[in-house]
Design a protein around this motif. Structure first.
Motif, PDB file in Angstrom:
ATOM      1  N   TYR A  21       0.831  -1.205   0.000  1.00 29.61           N
ATOM      2  CA  TYR A  21       0.000   0.000   0.000  1.00 29.61           C
ATOM      3  C   TYR A  21       0.868   1.259   0.000  1.00 29.61           C
ATOM      4  O   TYR A  21       0.544   2.247  -0.657  1.00 29.61           O
ATOM      5  N   ARG A  24       4.228   3.612  -3.618  1.00 31.30           N
ATOM      6  CA  ARG A  24       3.484   4.556  -4.455  1.00 31.30           C
ATOM      7  C   ARG A  24       3.450   4.117  -5.913  1.00 31.30           C
ATOM      8  O   ARG A  24       2.472   4.342  -6.624  1.00 31.30           O
ATOM      9  N   ARG A  27       0.738   1.496  -6.176  1.00 29.29           N
ATOM     10  CA  ARG A  27      -0.601   2.051  -5.951  1.00 29.29           C
ATOM     11  C   ARG A  27      -1.095   2.792  -7.189  1.00 29.29           C
ATOM     12  O   ARG A  27      -2.281   2.765  -7.514  1.00 29.29           O
ATOM     13  N   LYS A  49      -6.543  -4.705  -5.490  1.00 30.71           N
ATOM     14  CA  LYS A  49      -7.023  -3.400  -5.949  1.00 30.71           C
ATOM     15  C   LYS A  49      -8.197  -2.918  -5.091  1.00 30.71           C
ATOM     16  O   LYS A  49      -8.222  -1.764  -4.638  1.00 30.71           O
ATOM     17  N   ILE A  52      -6.917  -2.003  -1.546  1.00 36.38           N
ATOM     18  CA  ILE A  52      -6.186  -0.727  -1.522  1.00 36.38           C
ATOM     19  C   ILE A  52      -7.159   0.445  -1.624  1.00 36.38           C
ATOM     20  O   ILE A  52      -7.003   1.471  -0.942  1.00 36.38           O
ATOM     21  N   ARG A  53      -8.183   0.314  -2.455  1.00 33.36           N
ATOM     22  CA  ARG A  53      -9.207   1.369  -2.540  1.00 33.36           C
ATOM     23  C   ARG A  53      -9.889   1.573  -1.190  1.00 33.36           C
ATOM     24  O   ARG A  53     -10.144   2.698  -0.772  1.00 33.36           O
ATOM     25  N   GLU A  56      -7.759   3.392   1.280  1.00 35.34           N
ATOM     26  CA  GLU A  56      -7.628   4.826   0.998  1.00 35.34           C
ATOM     27  C   GLU A  56      -8.798   5.644   1.548  1.00 35.34           C
ATOM     28  O   GLU A  56      -8.714   6.867   1.644  1.00 35.34           O
TER      29      GLU A  56
END
Length: 308
Positions: A21, A24, A27, A49, A52-53, A56
């Motif tokens: 995560y 960068r 990501r 994916k 990670i969303r 965030e």
């Protein structure tokens, strides 16, 4: 930062996910991944994916990595019902991401280190060069080698090892092989794995974890391990993640230290995330007499941009 739920044996997975995560470069790419890039059995990329969303989102509740773990199990054939080593978890996820097309292959190359090995037969001196790819740099913990990363990299440039019981196809003898290795190209992100596991006997009952001191800086120059003119290319890398372990080789717990931009360092311990300091990270250089001292196992560096 948000924590991750641990179902009992998944601290190594949670620590690696936190490192990914904070990568960068990954990501930016993972959000462009399309499920059509992968085979039906490989949904690791899509679940990562989605996770990670979710990570965030501005929410303090820990995220659930269950779907990602299930897809890792299907892809690799491992159940993950027992705690797996962090390096095995890392390799599983990276291989699954690279096992796709377009964006997926781009993600796989983020850690792709190309090395050139020169193998010399000690009987006839015949030399053969072979190109190999790896997704990490092993760091040996040995009393004969430096215990500080930058000095280790300088000596790594002259690293030579010998393989026994080699059958040379040139002189047709059973002999020994001298192997030297140089890095041809470095990726945007470099993973380093500390060799803290040692077998003191002939079977698994004699495997021990070493808490020997090994220091690493926030910035390291990797030009010393590169071959020829490529060494002139910028090879300054900045530390942004450390996976640490406490306990024994057979029973322990993984956590991750992560540098989040100007906010500084954080400690991610499954569902709990808290601010920490560089001094806390430095405490993982070695383990003291306390079994629960955290000691570094994996280091993540990314290339320092010319603008920083």
């Amino acid at each position: 930062m948000r924590g991750l739920i641990n179902y009992g044996t998944h601290c190594s997975i949670n620590s690696i996910v936190q490192c990914l995560y904070e990568t960068r470069e990954l990501r930016d790419l993972i959000l462009c991944v399309d499920e059509q890039e992968y085979q039906a059995h490989n949904t690791v990329a899509m679940n990562l994916k989605a996770l990670i969303r979710e990570m965030e989102e501005n929410d303090r509740l820990p995220c659930d990595p269950g779907f990602l773990i299930d897809s890792m199990s299907v892809y690799s054939g491992m159940s993950f019902k027992i705690q797996e080593d962090s390096d095995l978890v890392f390799t599983c996820i990276i291989n699954a991401l690279a096992d796709g097309h377009r964006t997926g292959k781009g993600i796989g190359k983020l850690w792709d280190i190309e090395c050139e090995e020169h193998m010399r037969c000690l009987s006839c001196n015949k030399v053969r060069a072979v190109l190999k790819n790896a997704n990490s740099i092993p760091l040996l913990i040995d009393g004969a080698l430096p215990n500080e990363l930058q000095e280790y990299m300088k000596q790594y440039a002259d690293n030579t090892r010998t393989a026994c019981d080699w059958h040379c196809t040139n002189c047709h003898r059973k002999t020994q092989l001298e192997i030297t290795s140089k890095v041809v190209s470095l990726p945007p992100v470099v993973c380093m794995k500390l060799g803290r596991v040692k077998n003191t006997g002939r079977d698994t009952a004699h495997i021990v974890k070493m808490g020997t001191r090994f220091a690493f800086p926030e910035t390291v120059d990797l030009k010393y391990i590169m071959k020829g003119p490529e060494a002139s290319v910028s090879a300054i890398y900045e530390l942004y993640a450390v996976v640490a372990h406490c306990g024994t080789h057979y029973s322990g717990h993984y956590t991750a230290y992560l540098r989040c931009g100007i906010q500084g360092w954080y400690l991610a311990d499954d569902a709990h995330v808290r601010l920490c300091s560089w001094a806390d990270v430095q405490n993982t250089y070695e383990a003291g007499s306390n079994l629960y001292d955290r000691v570094a196992y994996m280091l993540m560096y990314h290339r320092k941009s010319s603008s920083t």
